[in-house]
Design a protein around this motif. Structure first.
Motif, PDB file in Angstrom:
ATOM      1  N   LEU A 201      18.423 -10.257  -4.476  1.00 24.45           N
ATOM      2  CA  LEU A 201      18.148 -10.760  -5.828  1.00 24.45           C
ATOM      3  C   LEU A 201      17.095 -11.868  -5.787  1.00 24.45           C
ATOM      4  O   LEU A 201      16.169 -11.897  -6.614  1.00 24.45           O
ATOM      5  CB  LEU A 201      19.434 -11.288  -6.472  1.00 24.45           C
ATOM      6  CG  LEU A 201      20.431 -10.246  -6.979  1.00 24.45           C
ATOM      7  CD1 LEU A 201      21.677 -10.926  -7.521  1.00 24.45           C
ATOM      8  CD2 LEU A 201      19.804  -9.373  -8.062  1.00 24.45           C
ATOM      9  N   THR A 204      13.682 -10.271  -5.205  1.00 22.99           N
ATOM     10  CA  THR A 204      13.117  -9.616  -6.393  1.00 22.99           C
ATOM     11  C   THR A 204      12.674 -10.651  -7.429  1.00 22.99           C
ATOM     12  O   THR A 204      11.634 -10.496  -8.068  1.00 22.99           O
ATOM     13  CB  THR A 204      14.150  -8.666  -7.043  1.00 22.99           C
ATOM     14  OG1 THR A 204      15.329  -9.398  -7.386  1.00 22.99           O
ATOM     15  CG2 THR A 204      14.510  -7.538  -6.102  1.00 22.99           C
ATOM     16  N   GLN A 209      10.380  -9.736 -10.493  1.00 24.03           N
ATOM     17  CA  GLN A 209      11.059  -8.488 -10.832  1.00 24.03           C
ATOM     18  C   GLN A 209      12.496  -8.786 -11.265  1.00 24.03           C
ATOM     19  O   GLN A 209      13.018  -9.859 -10.972  1.00 24.03           O
ATOM     20  CB  GLN A 209      11.062  -7.538  -9.626  1.00 24.03           C
ATOM     21  CG  GLN A 209       9.680  -7.124  -9.164  1.00 24.03           C
ATOM     22  CD  GLN A 209       9.707  -6.398  -7.829  1.00 24.03           C
ATOM     23  OE1 GLN A 209      10.767  -6.263  -7.207  1.00 24.03           O
ATOM     24  NE2 GLN A 209       8.546  -5.935  -7.376  1.00 24.03           N
ATOM     25  N   GLY A 211      16.426  -7.836 -10.988  1.00 19.68           N
ATOM     26  CA  GLY A 211      17.392  -7.138 -10.150  1.00 19.68           C
ATOM     27  C   GLY A 211      18.616  -6.726 -10.962  1.00 19.68           C
ATOM     28  O   GLY A 211      19.297  -7.579 -11.538  1.00 19.68           O
ATOM     29  N   VAL A 223      21.451  -2.429  -5.662  1.00 17.60           N
ATOM     30  CA  VAL A 223      20.584  -3.268  -6.499  1.00 17.60           C
ATOM     31  C   VAL A 223      19.344  -2.456  -6.848  1.00 17.60           C
ATOM     32  O   VAL A 223      18.702  -1.877  -5.956  1.00 17.60           O
ATOM     33  CB  VAL A 223      20.162  -4.561  -5.770  1.00 17.60           C
ATOM     34  CG1 VAL A 223      19.213  -5.379  -6.645  1.00 17.60           C
ATOM     35  CG2 VAL A 223      21.374  -5.392  -5.400  1.00 17.60           C
ATOM     36  N   ALA A 225      15.649  -2.757  -8.385  1.00 18.46           N
ATOM     37  CA  ALA A 225      14.584  -3.713  -8.733  1.00 18.46           C
ATOM     38  C   ALA A 225      13.648  -3.082  -9.755  1.00 18.46           C
ATOM     39  O   ALA A 225      13.130  -1.985  -9.541  1.00 18.46           O
ATOM     40  CB  ALA A 225      13.815  -4.119  -7.479  1.00 18.46           C
ATOM     41  N   THR A 258      13.758 -14.706 -12.135  1.00 15.98           N
ATOM     42  CA  THR A 258      12.688 -13.863 -12.691  1.00 15.98           C
ATOM     43  C   THR A 258      12.010 -14.568 -13.854  1.00 15.98           C
ATOM     44  O   THR A 258      10.779 -14.539 -13.986  1.00 15.98           O
ATOM     45  CB  THR A 258      13.272 -12.517 -13.168  1.00 15.98           C
ATOM     46  OG1 THR A 258      13.917 -11.872 -12.070  1.00 15.98           O
ATOM     47  CG2 THR A 258      12.170 -11.615 -13.702  1.00 15.98           C
TER      48      THR A 258
END
Length: 426
Positions: A201, A204, A209, A211, A223, A225, A258
């Protein structure tokens, strides 16, 4: 009423002055008496003070402004939206579909137990197919790759489907309990998120990105992505808004990692992440309580409460019908830079309204005393009613023409060379 009082007072003053011989009889034209002279002054005041110009000052400018906005791809729903947009000093942007392209794609999949990717995605797609969220649609679209031989693949039936707004979905598929969503949802459901999943996580999130965690029978199994690229002009738009002294804030239901990565890319300092729809509206109200005039820019169902709560709601034209209905301004072309166009147009429109009022008031301030005969004792100049009527008409026409000049509006030059959808517009 005030004009009638002034007009009557003018007539009475000149009439009484004539009765008590307050001015020489030689002032009175040979074709009339003192009563007729007084009556002419009173009528001239009433005619020249006609409030038509003042009445036309705002509606003509608003009408032309909204028409120009429509021609620029900015649908403004009335004068109230224009007035509020003119005052905006803080804009809250939704992330997905607003700052980003709104076309997320699956870029990576990590599984924590042995199972075929096709089986994994069949189960996840079955759970997500009933969701309207862009990330869910991205997963379903990616799952179709495992069914390339089918034009319109059908997924296993999902029972007890439950969409948890801002978090994910739950469903029973093939007698298996599926929970698909963010980390917060997993923690709420008391599902253990192992260390390796936490590391994925973080990885990403560092790549900007999202997750998506997938649990089957209450055990984390993978997971997904998902990447949703930024709109080409996003960073430039935020930079221009800073120059216009308008604060920009990003709000999203996505995770903090993110959200912060995306905000850093576009140049936004204040981020609100993992926000449910009602939380977005609450933050808008908090900003308003702090003295900001807030515009909310969004495109989805989750943004609707905030669009309604904001002083100005701006919906992306490619967004949901609910968001468009809730908004005060619709950006028909879905171009992020049209946010600037809407604010700039509203400012130009209200500058025109001010100019109209200055002209109309100035005209009355100068015209009424002349019509009342203030120059008559020294110059023998008086304004006959027919000339006063012509001057009144000219004032109204000038206000309308001033408003019509808005048709020459051009969006700010700084927008002319922005990249829109991968194309440089010049």
């Amino acid at each position: 009423m005030q004009v009638i009082v002034v007009s009557f007072s003018t007539w009475l003053a000149w009439f009484l002055a004539g009765k008590i011989h307050g001015y020489p009889k030689s002032w009175i034209p040979s074709s009339m008496d003192s009563f007729e002279l007084a009556l002419q002054f009173g009528i001239s005041v009433m005619v020249i003070a006609c409030p038509c110009a003042l009445g036309l000052a705002t509606p003509t400018a608003v009408m032309v402004g909204t028409g120009v906005g429509a021609s620029q791809g900015v649908l403004i729903k009335g004068g109230q939206a224009l007035e509020s947009a003119y005052k905006v000093n803080c804009i809250v942007f939704n992330k997905t579909g607003t700052l980003t392209m709104g076309k997320p794609v699956v870029v990576n999949t990590r599984l924590f137990r042995t199972m075929a990717l096709q089986e994994f995605y069949e189960l996840v797609a079955a759970a997500e197919v009933n969701s309207e969220h862009p990330l869910a649609k991205a997963i379903v679209e990616y799952a179709k790759k495992f069914r390339e031989d089918e034009e319109n693949p059908t997924w296993p039936e999902a029972q007890d489907f439950n969409s948890i707004t801002g978090h994910g979905v739950k469903a029973i598929v093939r007698n298996k309990e599926l929970i698909v969503g963010n980390k917060s949802l997993m923690l709420e459901e008391n599902i253990v998120v192992p260390v390796n999943a936490e590391e994925i996580l973080l990885e990403t999130e560092g790549l900007a990105q999202t997750g998506i965690l997938v649990a089957i029978d209450r055990k984390l199994v993978g997971v997904v992505a998902i990447s949703d690229p930024l709109k080409p002009s996003a960073a430039e738009v935020i930079s221009i808004l800073k120059y216009m002294k308008i604060r920009s804030i990003m709000v999203t239901g996505d995770n903090w990692g993110t959200a912060k990565s995306i905000a850093k890319e576009v140049g936004i300092d204040t981020v609100i992440a993992e926000a449910k729809p009602e939380h977005k509206a609450e933050r808008v109200k908090e900003l308003q309580a702090s003295g900001y005039i807030v515009a909310m820019v969004g495109d989805g169902i989750n943004d609707s409460p905030a669009l309604v709560a904001a002083d100005v709601g701006m919906a992306i034209g490619a967004g949901t019908d609910i968001a468009i209905e809730a908004a005060d301004i619709v950006l028909m072309k879905s171009y992020l830079e049209d946010v600037i166009t809407a604010i700039d147009l509203s400012r130009k429109t209200f500058s025109r309204i001010r100019l109209n009022y200055i002209w109309a008031l100035g005209y009355n301030i100068i015209g009424i005393p002349i019509a009342a005969g203030v120059l008559f004792p020294s110059t023998r100049f008086r304004l006959p009613p027919w000339i006063a009527g012509a001057a009144m008409a000219a004032s109204s026409v000038s206000v309308v023409c001033c408003s019509l000049l808005l048709k020459n509006y051009r969006r700010p030059k700084v927008l002319d060379n922005l990249e829109i959808g991968g194309v440089i517009v010049e």
